[in-house]
Design a protein around this motif. Structure first.
Motif, mmCIF file in Angstrom:
data_model
loop_
_atom_site.group_PDB
_atom_site.id
_atom_site.type_symbol
_atom_site.label_atom_id
_atom_site.label_comp_id
_atom_site.label_asym_id
_atom_site.label_seq_id
_atom_site.Cartn_x
_atom_site.Cartn_y
_atom_site.Cartn_z
ATOM 1 N N ARG A 53 0.871 -1.162 0.000
ATOM 2 C CA ARG A 53 0.000 0.000 0.000
ATOM 3 C C ARG A 53 0.912 1.216 0.000
ATOM 4 N NH1 ARG A 53 -5.284 -0.334 -0.891
ATOM 5 N NH2 ARG A 53 -5.960 0.836 0.913
ATOM 6 N N VAL A 54 0.467 2.276 -0.668
ATOM 7 C CA VAL A 54 1.267 3.488 -0.739
ATOM 8 C C VAL A 54 0.450 4.666 -0.232
ATOM 9 C CG1 VAL A 54 2.751 2.662 -2.607
ATOM 10 C CG2 VAL A 54 0.658 3.928 -3.153
ATOM 11 N N ALA A 55 1.171 5.658 0.249
ATOM 12 C CA ALA A 55 0.553 6.895 0.731
ATOM 13 C C ALA A 55 0.902 8.016 -0.234
ATOM 14 C CB ALA A 55 1.059 7.233 2.130
ATOM 15 N N GLU A 56 -0.126 8.762 -0.606
ATOM 16 C CA GLU A 56 0.064 9.934 -1.449
ATOM 17 C C GLU A 56 -0.390 11.165 -0.671
ATOM 18 O OE1 GLU A 56 -0.637 8.540 -6.033
ATOM 19 O OE2 GLU A 56 -2.405 9.085 -4.866
ATOM 20 N N LEU A 57 0.348 12.224 -0.854
ATOM 21 C CA LEU A 57 -0.036 13.518 -0.305
ATOM 22 C C LEU A 57 -0.020 14.489 -1.475
ATOM 23 C CD1 LEU A 57 -0.717 15.033 2.328
ATOM 24 C CD2 LEU A 57 1.701 15.572 2.520
ATOM 25 N N ASP A 58 -1.151 15.070 -1.761
ATOM 26 C CA ASP A 58 -1.277 15.960 -2.919
ATOM 27 C C ASP A 58 -0.742 15.293 -4.186
ATOM 28 O OD1 ASP A 58 -2.445 17.882 -1.312
ATOM 29 O OD2 ASP A 58 -0.525 18.837 -0.857
#
Length: 149
Positions: A53-58
């Motif tokens: 799983r990956v986290a994206e910010l903007d």
């Protein structure tokens, strides 16, 4: 700024590699390039238990969680093992690591997994401060024999 957690995609490879190298540098370890390539490839192999799983910010990839599920002898269901969690140093303190762990907690409950577990370096105070919010250490000590050269 909204944090989005999602399954990794093949298009994430270049940015994931940057993050992975940051993760390895943080722990002062090296991994052969062919192992790194294999790790990323296994995430997309239906026969592999390894998932990401990956986290994206903007819309920018800023963190990842690599995990797998497995059967256990003390449970009837499956355990989820969080093997690697990393957030880009430039984005720490913005609850991205928490969002990744929360995502795995929710996924574990949704899929009926029996337990979620992980380990970290004893001196990794930042990670331990986050992890201690979920559960205190169970007192187990890890032993590992390495057979790879």
């Amino acid at each position: 700024m909204a944090i989005t957690i999602r399954d990794a995609s093949r298009e994430d490879e270049a940015r994931w590699l940057e993050l992975w190298n940051g993760y390895l540098a943080f722990y002062r370890v090296s991994v052969a390039p062919e192992v790194t390539a294999s790790t990323f490839a296994r995430v997309f192999d239906p026969a592999s238990a390894l998932k990401m799983r990956v986290a994206e910010l903007d819309a920018k990839l800023v963190g990842f969680a690599l995990f797998l599920t497995h059967e256990g002898t003390w449970i009837k269901g499956h355990d989820c093992y969080l093997e690697d969690l990393y957030v880009d140093a430039a984005y720490r303190g913005q609850k991205i690591g928490k969002a990744l762990v929360d995502d795995l907690v929710a996924m574990s409950k949704e899929k009926g997994w029996s337990r979620l577990y992980w380990h970290t370096a004893e001196d990794n105070r930042t990670a331990r401060a986050l992890y201690d919010r979920y559960v205190q250490s169970d007192g187990h000590v890890r032993y590992r024999i390495s057979f790879e050269k």
